[in-house]
Motif scaffolding. Structure first.
Motif, short mmCIF file in Angstrom:
data_model
loop_
_atom_site.label_atom_id
_atom_site.label_comp_id
_atom_site.label_asym_id
_atom_site.label_seq_id
_atom_site.Cartn_x
_atom_site.Cartn_y
_atom_site.Cartn_z
N VAL A 33 28.53 29.58 45.13
CA VAL A 33 29.32 30.83 45.08
C VAL A 33 28.61 31.87 45.97
N PRO A 34 28.96 31.93 47.24
CA PRO A 34 28.30 32.89 48.14
C PRO A 34 28.74 34.32 47.85
N GLU A 35 27.86 35.27 48.09
CA GLU A 35 28.21 36.68 47.97
C GLU A 35 28.93 37.10 49.25
N LEU A 36 30.14 37.59 49.10
CA LEU A 36 30.98 37.90 50.26
C LEU A 36 31.34 39.37 50.29
N ASP A 37 31.47 39.88 51.49
CA ASP A 37 31.93 41.25 51.70
C ASP A 37 33.45 41.27 51.50
N PRO A 38 33.95 42.00 50.51
CA PRO A 38 35.41 42.01 50.26
C PRO A 38 36.20 42.65 51.39
N ASN A 39 35.52 43.33 52.30
CA ASN A 39 36.20 44.01 53.41
C ASN A 39 36.02 43.28 54.73
N ILE A 40 35.84 41.97 54.67
CA ILE A 40 35.74 41.18 55.90
C ILE A 40 36.98 41.39 56.74
N LEU A 84 33.20 28.22 45.86
CA LEU A 84 34.15 29.19 45.32
C LEU A 84 34.05 30.48 46.14
N LEU A 85 35.12 30.81 46.85
CA LEU A 85 35.13 31.96 47.75
C LEU A 85 36.09 33.01 47.22
N ASN A 86 35.56 34.05 46.63
CA ASN A 86 36.40 35.14 46.14
C ASN A 86 36.68 36.11 47.28
N ILE A 87 37.59 35.69 48.14
CA ILE A 87 37.98 36.49 49.28
C ILE A 87 39.49 36.37 49.46
N LYS A 88 40.16 37.46 49.66
CA LYS A 88 41.62 37.48 49.80
C LYS A 88 42.00 37.10 51.23
#
Length: 425
Positions: free
Chosen positions: A95-102, A132-136
């Motif tokens: 589960v990588p930490e992702l920038d929600p504003n990519i 698991l990528l929590n990115i829209k």
């Protein structure tokens, strides 16, 4: 599908070692290291704790997903086996930490999946992982990415196993329903039986002839018969290149409309739209090459005449003691063929992955000595087209997706326009 019997069997044989099947050894052969990638688009953000708890109760209890591969013997004779082991989900769930504003989330997911394939799975653990990528993205609120070594099973069985981890969104306790092929009727009379007898003989003779032709073509392909060099034909060693994975979702109802109007199968339709899409794509690529060479002559078709471009689907039919010899032969044959097409039937209704409603399922493979693999996955009223490409050969896979999608639209329009079927709004 996973059942209670499977779970009991896995518990009772916890310390057992199971030899690799011929198909598993095939996918473990040198220069034939094949993986399955399954991208799952969810309609909601993914709750990692809920997914972990669900996997503990289902997938982790399956014998293959809780077994690692061990190798016995010396350098002259190696014996590979599956052996049960303790599964630590932290080693398999990333589960990588992702920038929600990519800025470009779709491109980010494509690049992420490509980068995942750069590193082989660790043989000291069961050969699977889930990102698991929590990115829209443009078609999902979050994305799950399964990576599974193909030696763990064929595509259909592994997708069926993953579907066993889902439930109907409308009924959280019910497993998804998958279409079942209906058997033929048993109506019989003497006249029909007479003609059926001769038809059966004719079909049997055709089967023998076609089998002989197929065997000769396979031998020729292994020895010398190569596809022509085209803009989608990979060079030797293409299986080692990093792949790019893209997908497109189209209407399954449109495919079934064409199927029913033309009295075909779904496989016939998807093969047809793939061929039509490739023709559009190749025509454009050849046109661009002519422009670069200063040949500005316009033509309806820029594709060379007499082109040889073949596709293949591999099926394991029987056990073979000499599988490592077989892997080398098949790999050589595949290297002389341009591409592969496959397809898997999915759930008929909307399903959820441990409470997360699924928008699409896009499986494909990499590791074949080909620069293009096209996979079709049905789901409810959708059909997802997944492409696995070598970007150094096919730098614009989204354009190829556009061509396949446009081909379906044109064929559907032609079917309706010619009155084979009424249009459905």
């Amino acid at each position: 599908m996973m059942t209670g019997d499977h779970v009991k069997a896995s518990r009772s044989s916890h310390h057992d070692e199971v030899p690799l099947s011929p198909a598993a050894r095939f996918f473990q052969a040198p220069r034939f290291n094949v993986y399955i990638i399954a991208i799952v688009g969810c309609k909601t953000r993914i709750n990692t704790d809920v997914v972990n708890a669900g996997l503990e109760k289902t997938l982790v209890k399956h014998p293959r997903f809780s077994s690692k591969m061990v190798v016995d013997g010396n350098k002259y004779c190696k014996n590979k086996k599956w052996t049960q082991t303790k599964v630590n989900l932290e080693d398999h769930i990333i589960v990588p930490e992702l920038d929600p504003n990519i800025e470009f989330p779709d491109r980010f997911v494509e690049d992420y999946v490509s980068n995942v394939t750069r590193t082989p799975l660790d043989l000291s653990k069961p050969l699977w992982e889930l990102h698991l990528l929590n990115i829209k993205t443009s078609d999902a609120e979050a994305v799950g990415v399964f990576r599974i070594h193909h030696s763990m099973g064929d595509g259909a069985s592994l997708i069926s196993l993953l579907l066993a981890c889902t439930r109907k969104t409308s009924d959280p306790e019910a497993l998804p329903s998958v279409p079942v092929k209906k058997g033929a009727g048993s109506t019989f009379n003497s006249a029909a039986g007479f003609w059926w007898f001769f038809s059966a003989i004719w079909l049997f003779l055709r089967l023998i002839w076609n089998t002989m032709v197929d065997v000769l073509l396979f031998v020729a392909t292994t020895l010398f018969l190569k596809d022509m060099k085209t803009p989608i034909k990979g060079a030797p060693g293409v299986e080692l290149n990093v792949k790019k994975f893209v997908h497109r979702t189209v209407s399954f109802d449109d495919i079934k409309l064409v199927k029913n109007a033309m009295n075909m199968t779904v496989n016939d339709v998807v093969t047809g739209i793939t061929q039509a899409g490739l023709s559009r794509y190749l025509n454009r690529r050849y046109s661009e090459e002519k422009k670069l060479d200063g040949q500005v002559k316009q033509s309806n078709s820029n594709i060379p005449k007499g082109i040889r471009l073949r596709t293949v689907i591999l099926v394991n039919l029987r056990k073979s003691a000499g599988i490592q010899v077989a892997a080398a032969i098949i790999r050589r044959a595949l290297s002389n063929i341009t591409m592969a097409i496959s397809g898997v039937v999915g759930a008929q209704e909307e399903i959820s992955f441990y409470g997360h409603p699924i928008d699409y399922l896009a499986p494909t493979i990499y590791g074949f000595p080909m620069s293009l693999v096209v996979h079709y996955q049905s789901y409810a009223n959708k059909m997802t087209i997944s492409l696995s490409v070598d970007p150094s050969v096919i730098p614009d896979p989204h354009e190829l997706c556009n061509d396949i999608e446009e081909s379906l639209k044109l064929i559907r329009h032609a079917v309706v326009n010619k009155g084979f079927v009424k249009d459905v709004v």
